[in-house]
Design a protein around this motif. Sequence first.
Motif, PDB file in Angstrom:
ATOM      1  N   ASP A 131       9.056   7.877   3.067  1.00 57.83           N
ATOM      2  CA  ASP A 131       8.282   7.703   4.279  1.00 57.83           C
ATOM      3  C   ASP A 131       8.983   8.413   5.433  1.00 57.83           C
ATOM      4  OD1 ASP A 131       9.862   5.093   3.447  1.00 57.83           O
ATOM      5  OD2 ASP A 131      10.033   5.254   5.622  1.00 57.83           O
ATOM      6  N   ALA A 140       0.817  -1.216   0.000  1.00 56.90           N
ATOM      7  CA  ALA A 140       0.000   0.000   0.000  1.00 56.90           C
ATOM      8  C   ALA A 140       0.850   1.265   0.000  1.00 56.90           C
ATOM      9  CB  ALA A 140      -0.922  -0.001   1.220  1.00 56.90           C
ATOM     10  N   ARG A 174       4.067   9.254   7.653  1.00 61.07           N
ATOM     11  CA  ARG A 174       3.469  10.018   6.562  1.00 61.07           C
ATOM     12  C   ARG A 174       4.429  10.050   5.379  1.00 61.07           C
ATOM     13  NH1 ARG A 174       5.051  15.531   6.237  1.00 61.07           N
ATOM     14  NH2 ARG A 174       6.436  16.219   7.908  1.00 61.07           N
ATOM     15  N   ALA A 229       2.073   3.972   4.398  1.00 62.06           N
ATOM     16  CA  ALA A 229       0.854   3.264   4.780  1.00 62.06           C
ATOM     17  C   ALA A 229       1.168   1.880   5.338  1.00 62.06           C
ATOM     18  CB  ALA A 229      -0.082   3.151   3.580  1.00 62.06           C
ATOM     19  N   GLN A 230       2.141   1.212   4.741  1.00 58.91           N
ATOM     20  CA  GLN A 230       2.508  -0.122   5.203  1.00 58.91           C
ATOM     21  C   GLN A 230       3.128  -0.062   6.605  1.00 58.91           C
ATOM     22  OE1 GLN A 230       1.389  -2.233   3.124  1.00 58.91           O
ATOM     23  NE2 GLN A 230       2.443  -4.197   3.221  1.00 58.91           N
ATOM     24  N   GLN A 267       2.695   2.348   8.821  1.00 61.58           N
ATOM     25  CA  GLN A 267       1.662   2.758   9.771  1.00 61.58           C
ATOM     26  C   GLN A 267       0.811   1.553  10.182  1.00 61.58           C
ATOM     27  OE1 GLN A 267       1.155   5.920  11.177  1.00 61.58           O
ATOM     28  NE2 GLN A 267      -0.257   4.770  12.491  1.00 61.58           N
TER      29      GLN A 267
END
Length: 283
Positions: free
Chosen positions: A170, A80, A164, A84-85, A87
């Motif tokens: 990242d 993702a 973020r 996102a991964q 998180q």
Amino acid sequence: MKAPRHAYPYEAPPGSAAVAGVLPLACAVITHDEADNIGRCLASVAGLVCEIVVVDSGSTDATCEIAREYGARVIHRDWAGFAAQKQFAMDQCSQPWLLSLDADEALEPAARAAIETVFAGGGEPTHAGYEINRLTWYLGDWVRHTWYPEWRLRLVRRDRAAWREYNGHDLLTVHGETGRLSGHLLHYTYRDLEHHMQQSIGYARMSGRQLAESDRRIPVSKLVFSPLGRFIRLYLLKQGWRDGWRGLLLAFSSVMSAFLKYAFALEARQARNRAKNSPGDDS
């Protein structure tokens, strides 16, 4: 200090109770075909953390099996994006504190001891997060100038932290004051020069497309001045020349990445504008 690529002093035997730490600390790692790295990474936290979460996006090698040998809880999740991964991996942890590592990273013993000191006495750590200085192993030696020092936020109070996307990369952020730990986060980066170039092009393409999708201006002059600025900063100001041929190679690869980022951005912006301005199919 020289070391072979896979050497690490904390190799716990497969099948051992590697997750036996007493600190209120979880370690989260995202993986995809990291069999060459994940054992070294998890060995460096064995006995330090009390929870290991590995989020895998579909490895076809032995990554997941090796992770389970070190006591990790392995969760599959389709890719993702980096932020996102990571998180998601952080959200799967249950401990109040998080140590976030990349699969090709490992804690140096001195950094491991510094983390233990943070929690010494049983009280709450004084900061919301802690940075660790990353030291990179590149093509047979440690890079001590071009990419060094490189402070990375890795140890955080989980309920105050978030991942973020920033400028194509990242970024771990934390609400509150941060401190710095002694020791190094050892980074066993690219396998070889071809791997380095492939990854650099991939990151440049991703960063360029994100820039193109924003509202920021993309002046053509960036194709010249951004690469030039990168070379001056890495090779001259950070004394990359002291890393020998590796420093020169890293500086020029950064020049290439900066150039390609804006080239990809201009290409993507042009394609977007062309699609926006083209008449629709009325047939």
